[in-house]
Design a protein around this motif. Structure first.
Motif, PDB file in Angstrom:
ATOM      1  N   THR A 141       0.833  -1.205   0.000  1.00  0.00           N
ATOM      2  CA  THR A 141       0.000   0.000   0.000  1.00  0.00           C
ATOM      3  C   THR A 141       0.865   1.251   0.000  1.00  0.00           C
ATOM      4  O   THR A 141       0.642   2.173  -0.793  1.00  0.00           O
ATOM      5  CB  THR A 141      -0.949   0.007   1.217  1.00  0.00           C
ATOM      6  OG1 THR A 141      -1.761  -1.159   1.170  1.00  0.00           O
ATOM      7  CG2 THR A 141      -1.826   1.238   1.219  1.00  0.00           C
ATOM      8  N   ALA A 142       1.856   1.311   0.884  1.00  0.00           N
ATOM      9  CA  ALA A 142       2.749   2.467   0.931  1.00  0.00           C
ATOM     10  C   ALA A 142       3.519   2.600  -0.378  1.00  0.00           C
ATOM     11  O   ALA A 142       3.668   3.706  -0.907  1.00  0.00           O
ATOM     12  CB  ALA A 142       3.715   2.360   2.107  1.00  0.00           C
ATOM     13  N   SER A 153       6.213   9.187 -14.427  1.00  0.00           N
ATOM     14  CA  SER A 153       5.794   7.786 -14.495  1.00  0.00           C
ATOM     15  C   SER A 153       6.923   6.835 -14.893  1.00  0.00           C
ATOM     16  O   SER A 153       6.821   5.633 -14.663  1.00  0.00           O
ATOM     17  CB  SER A 153       4.615   7.635 -15.459  1.00  0.00           C
ATOM     18  OG  SER A 153       4.967   8.126 -16.736  1.00  0.00           O
ATOM     19  N   SER A 154       8.008   7.339 -15.458  1.00  0.00           N
ATOM     20  CA  SER A 154       9.119   6.461 -15.852  1.00  0.00           C
ATOM     21  C   SER A 154      10.016   6.085 -14.667  1.00  0.00           C
ATOM     22  O   SER A 154      10.901   5.250 -14.800  1.00  0.00           O
ATOM     23  CB  SER A 154       9.958   7.127 -16.944  1.00  0.00           C
ATOM     24  OG  SER A 154      10.553   8.301 -16.436  1.00  0.00           O
ATOM     25  N   ILE A 155       9.788   6.691 -13.507  1.00  0.00           N
ATOM     26  CA  ILE A 155      10.605   6.410 -12.323  1.00  0.00           C
ATOM     27  C   ILE A 155       9.912   5.376 -11.455  1.00  0.00           C
ATOM     28  O   ILE A 155       8.744   5.517 -11.116  1.00  0.00           O
ATOM     29  CB  ILE A 155      10.878   7.697 -11.526  1.00  0.00           C
ATOM     30  CG1 ILE A 155      11.723   8.645 -12.378  1.00  0.00           C
ATOM     31  CG2 ILE A 155      11.557   7.388 -10.197  1.00  0.00           C
ATOM     32  CD1 ILE A 155      11.966   9.986 -11.746  1.00  0.00           C
ATOM     33  N   ARG A 198      10.657   1.858  -6.312  1.00  0.00           N
ATOM     34  CA  ARG A 198      11.350   0.739  -5.657  1.00  0.00           C
ATOM     35  C   ARG A 198      12.860   0.813  -5.875  1.00  0.00           C
ATOM     36  O   ARG A 198      13.616   0.076  -5.262  1.00  0.00           O
ATOM     37  CB  ARG A 198      10.803  -0.591  -6.165  1.00  0.00           C
ATOM     38  CG  ARG A 198       9.368  -0.839  -5.720  1.00  0.00           C
ATOM     39  CD  ARG A 198       8.844  -2.069  -6.351  1.00  0.00           C
ATOM     40  NE  ARG A 198       8.812  -1.800  -7.803  1.00  0.00           N
ATOM     41  CZ  ARG A 198       8.150  -2.512  -8.688  1.00  0.00           C
ATOM     42  NH1 ARG A 198       7.482  -3.548  -8.305  1.00  0.00           N
ATOM     43  NH2 ARG A 198       8.154  -2.200  -9.959  1.00  0.00           N
ATOM     44  N   ASP A 199      13.295   1.722  -6.737  1.00  0.00           N
ATOM     45  CA  ASP A 199      14.718   1.881  -7.039  1.00  0.00           C
ATOM     46  C   ASP A 199      15.389   2.884  -6.104  1.00  0.00           C
ATOM     47  O   ASP A 199      16.257   3.649  -6.513  1.00  0.00           O
ATOM     48  CB  ASP A 199      14.915   2.315  -8.495  1.00  0.00           C
ATOM     49  CG  ASP A 199      14.538   1.220  -9.477  1.00  0.00           C
ATOM     50  OD1 ASP A 199      14.553   0.046  -9.079  1.00  0.00           O
ATOM     51  OD2 ASP A 199      14.222   1.551 -10.633  1.00  0.00           O
ATOM     52  N   GLN A 229       4.312   5.457  -5.457  1.00  0.00           N
ATOM     53  CA  GLN A 229       4.395   5.420  -6.921  1.00  0.00           C
ATOM     54  C   GLN A 229       3.308   6.298  -7.539  1.00  0.00           C
ATOM     55  O   GLN A 229       3.570   7.057  -8.474  1.00  0.00           O
ATOM     56  CB  GLN A 229       4.276   3.975  -7.427  1.00  0.00           C
ATOM     57  CG  GLN A 229       4.579   3.827  -8.903  1.00  0.00           C
ATOM     58  CD  GLN A 229       6.030   4.122  -9.243  1.00  0.00           C
ATOM     59  OE1 GLN A 229       6.949   3.681  -8.572  1.00  0.00           O
ATOM     60  NE2 GLN A 229       6.245   4.893 -10.300  1.00  0.00           N
ATOM     61  N   ASP A 230       2.091   6.226  -7.009  1.00  0.00           N
ATOM     62  CA  ASP A 230       0.995   7.059  -7.524  1.00  0.00           C
ATOM     63  C   ASP A 230       1.306   8.548  -7.368  1.00  0.00           C
ATOM     64  O   ASP A 230       1.020   9.343  -8.259  1.00  0.00           O
ATOM     65  CB  ASP A 230      -0.318   6.740  -6.798  1.00  0.00           C
ATOM     66  CG  ASP A 230      -0.882   5.378  -7.170  1.00  0.00           C
ATOM     67  OD1 ASP A 230      -0.428   4.778  -8.172  1.00  0.00           O
ATOM     68  OD2 ASP A 230      -1.781   4.894  -6.439  1.00  0.00           O
TER      69      ASP A 230
END
Length: 195
Positions: free
Chosen positions: A144-145, A159-161, A164-165, A150-151
């Motif tokens: 969820t987090a 959006s290309s990032i 999780r990186d 990401q959202d």
């Protein structure tokens, strides 16, 4: 546009595409400028030359001043490489706010999972992002987090990032640590021995 933060010790995050030079690590120059355009802090840090999201904690910078309430500051990050034409510079504005809402004044009593939503409701961008990153680091299995982070990043056109990186905070790296970086192609880049 001026972006706000509430907490005393701010955290900044930036994406570095990496691998645009043969150097294994790069010098990163961080600067903080006040409203009068006076440089009030400057630091040089080390950036591993790998693709990912890096964090910068202002409290980790030796000699960095605390941000004053309701004052505007411009921060800048210059990434220097051997070929000057490939050097990069990013900057932004930050302003520390005084706690005015009941929720902000009671943050210490609020569950960490609820903090990003309080910050977001108050329009406090830096602390929203930092609170979500903190949740994903404390519990990597918390989808969820991770999804909310990401959202949020995608909502501003990034959006290309992939959030999780996240590689780590710049204060965790030195040129001596380069041997702890395992670099391979694509998403297989990893850091070992991370604190």
């Amino acid at each position: 546009k001026n972006t706000k933060k509430h907490s005393k010790g701010g955290k900044l995050y930036f994406y570095f595409p990496g691998a645009f030079t043969q150097q294994s690590y790069l010098d990163v120059n961080f600067s903080l400028v006040n409203e009068q355009r006076e440089r009030i802090h400057s630091s040089t840090l080390v950036l591993p030359n790998i693709s990912g999201i890096f964090g910068l904690r202002l409290k980790d910078l030796e000699g960095a001043p605390s941000l004053e309430v309701n004052k505007n500051y411009e921060w800048g990050i210059a990434i220097s490489v051997d070929d000057f034409s490939r050097s990069r510079y990013i900057s932004g504005w930050i302003q520390r706010l005084l706690s005015t809402s009941t929720e902000l004044q009671q943050l210490a009593d609020i569950q960490p999972e609820d903090r990003p939503y309080i910050y977001a409701t108050e329009g406090i961008w830096y602390d929203t992002v930092a609170a979500l990153f903190e949740l994903t680091q404390l519990n990597p299995e918390n989808s969820t987090a991770q999804d909310n982070l990401q959202d949020l990043i995608e909502s501003i056109g990034l959006s290309s990032i992939d959030t999780r990186d996240f590689i780590g905070y710049l204060s965790e790296f030195s040129s001596d640590d380069v041997s702890s970086i395992v670099s391979s192609s694509g998403n297989d880049t990893k850091i070992i021995n991370q604190n």
